[in-house]
Design a protein around this motif. Sequence first.
Motif: not given
Length: 690
Positions: A380, A8, A12, A371-377, A348
């Motif tokens: 948000s 990840n 990133l 570790s960020i699973r989905n950078v879109n978070v 996460h």
Amino acid sequence: MKTTGKSNLRVLLSLTGLLCFFFASPQARADEGDPPSRVARISLVDGTVSFQPGGTGDWGTAARNRTVTVGDKIWADKDSRAELQAGQAAIHLGSMTALSFLNLDENITQMRLAEGAVNFRVRELREGDLYEVDTPNLAFTVKQAGNFRLDVSENGDSTRVIAIRGDGEVTASGKTYAVHAGESAEFNGTDNVAYTVSQAPEPDGLDRWSNERDLKEDNSASAKYVSRDVPGYSDLDDNGTWSEQPEEGAVWYPNEVPVGWAPYSYGYWNWVGPWGWTWIDYAPWGFAPFHYGRWGFFGNRWGWCPGPIFARPFFGPAFVGFLGGPRFGVGFGFGGGFGVGWFPLGFHEPFFPGFRASRGFINNINIRNTSIRNVNVLNSNHFNNYAFAHNANAVTATSRSAFVGGQAINRGAAHITEASLRGAEVSNHTSFTPTRQSSLGAANLGGRVSTPPSSIQNRSVMARTAPAAAASHMPVHTMSATGLSAGRTNNAPANNIRVNPAMSARQNQLSQNRPPSANGGLNNRATLNATTNGAATNRSANGTRTWEAQGNATDRGNAPQGFGHNAPANGNGQVTRSPLADRPPWAGSGSAGSPNTSGGRASSPSYNTNRPAYSNGSRSYSPPSRTYSAPRSSYPSSPRSYSPPPSRSYSAPSRTYSAPSHPSGGGGSPHGGGGTPHGGGGGASHTSHH
């Protein structure tokens, strides 16, 4: 072994164009910029050591685990010592020493030494790194990783620089002077500096103690899992154990915590600019796990998940979310039910700063710590999605007055239930305005503390690098870097000129100063925790240190020729340097954005000296009249028998959780959902409240 978040991280680090999800408040200055990514930690205090946040205002007692940044001042009084950790540097202060920071960030560590002695070690010098120590008559710059000693006379007109290992350069009176490993250089005068160089003398108590501490870090088992840029990683060794989790990788579990304990529940809050509210933990290991990485709950216990080991870490004031709102705290006994709560962020989960920060900083402070699973978070701001936000086993709460006043947190005083958390509003900050007590903590402020004389506090130093804006109030003369001439070439041998008798006499006198730990005090010995297995293996049969291999990639710890059993045959004082050590491919140049690049680093020879006795001046000394009882340095022994967070029912801890020092205060005003706390040199908060 699984590398936490490695894949990840590569993804990133290449991302650009993330939306900024905070907007500066109208009071925020456009040129404030991001806060530093690196800080220093007060890791040990031995004797009477004082601290002044921001370099102005009140002095208080220096507390272990206190965050130190640009502008902060530290004073080690007579018969006292202190240790600071900052990235790849370990800084050891001797008696009667006044130290502050002029710059402290990812690639620069610039110290102001107005008087006294420091022994500091730079483990690795990466491409673009700068380590500088400024004294009243010179500026010293590290050129090759190693270990160095600087002594400044009481009058500030003489500085001695000793290169134990590694090389450095002195700038004084428009000239530069190379100082090689195994040499001692003395500079007398302030306008027309007179220069002498000789073979480095034998080590004194400060040097031996510093070496003991360096060996502890060299032999740290936790360095396998935590970046050596994270302050406090070696304290994890004696206070917990490591194991693997399928998804999170290496996880560290504290050995002993009270029943009902949760992260961020055994300490107090300080206001530290420019971050704002910053957690200070009482545990001896309580720095790295509360300013880096994330916490998780595994089975029936809390465990700390460090950030990616191959990237430079980003400091965070506290990786928590806050709880408040008009209905929060009812039934907690906070004088009308008003208070504030907080909970640890899980693996996460994104951290949304409550201080001014750019989108690049927000990106880095997350991917360097978890570790960020989905950078879109990251775009948000869905605070209520946090796993521990409404979990009674994870939330800690206190009154407004206790929070703002830096009082010890007593988690057992608030009877938190799932029902009491239903009306809580989740936010990334509090709206509390800091007070006088907020910068030091209630236990560390009040009474009489020892402070350096005003002549030392106001003494100007010579700097080669311009100080940061936060240190603009400090007396500094920045030298011009143009037109400098070489006062001594790199290959010029030591001339063995006799050093200044006045300086030597001062050192002999100061050598009589002994901190409490040197006098057999059991409590201080336990607090210092200075005896390590690694140190023991480096002693000969008769108890004399051999100072052999300290085992790191760039500062290897062996003696250069010219000292002890490695004395050269020609006797001219020349030092034979070790070849460069092998470098793993991930170590690279250490640049902020590329953990996998290869690049320059300076290798240092090792050093086996023992060095001159450091002592502390002829100035008369009056001890402070106040007796200070420090908080407990370790947790009370108790089993880990609390309920796991997923449980929907929670019983209060089976015993009252005794916080050190002062009890939590009651009363206060309700926690607001927005607003910007100002004061104490801090930056502006960003209004993102849901």
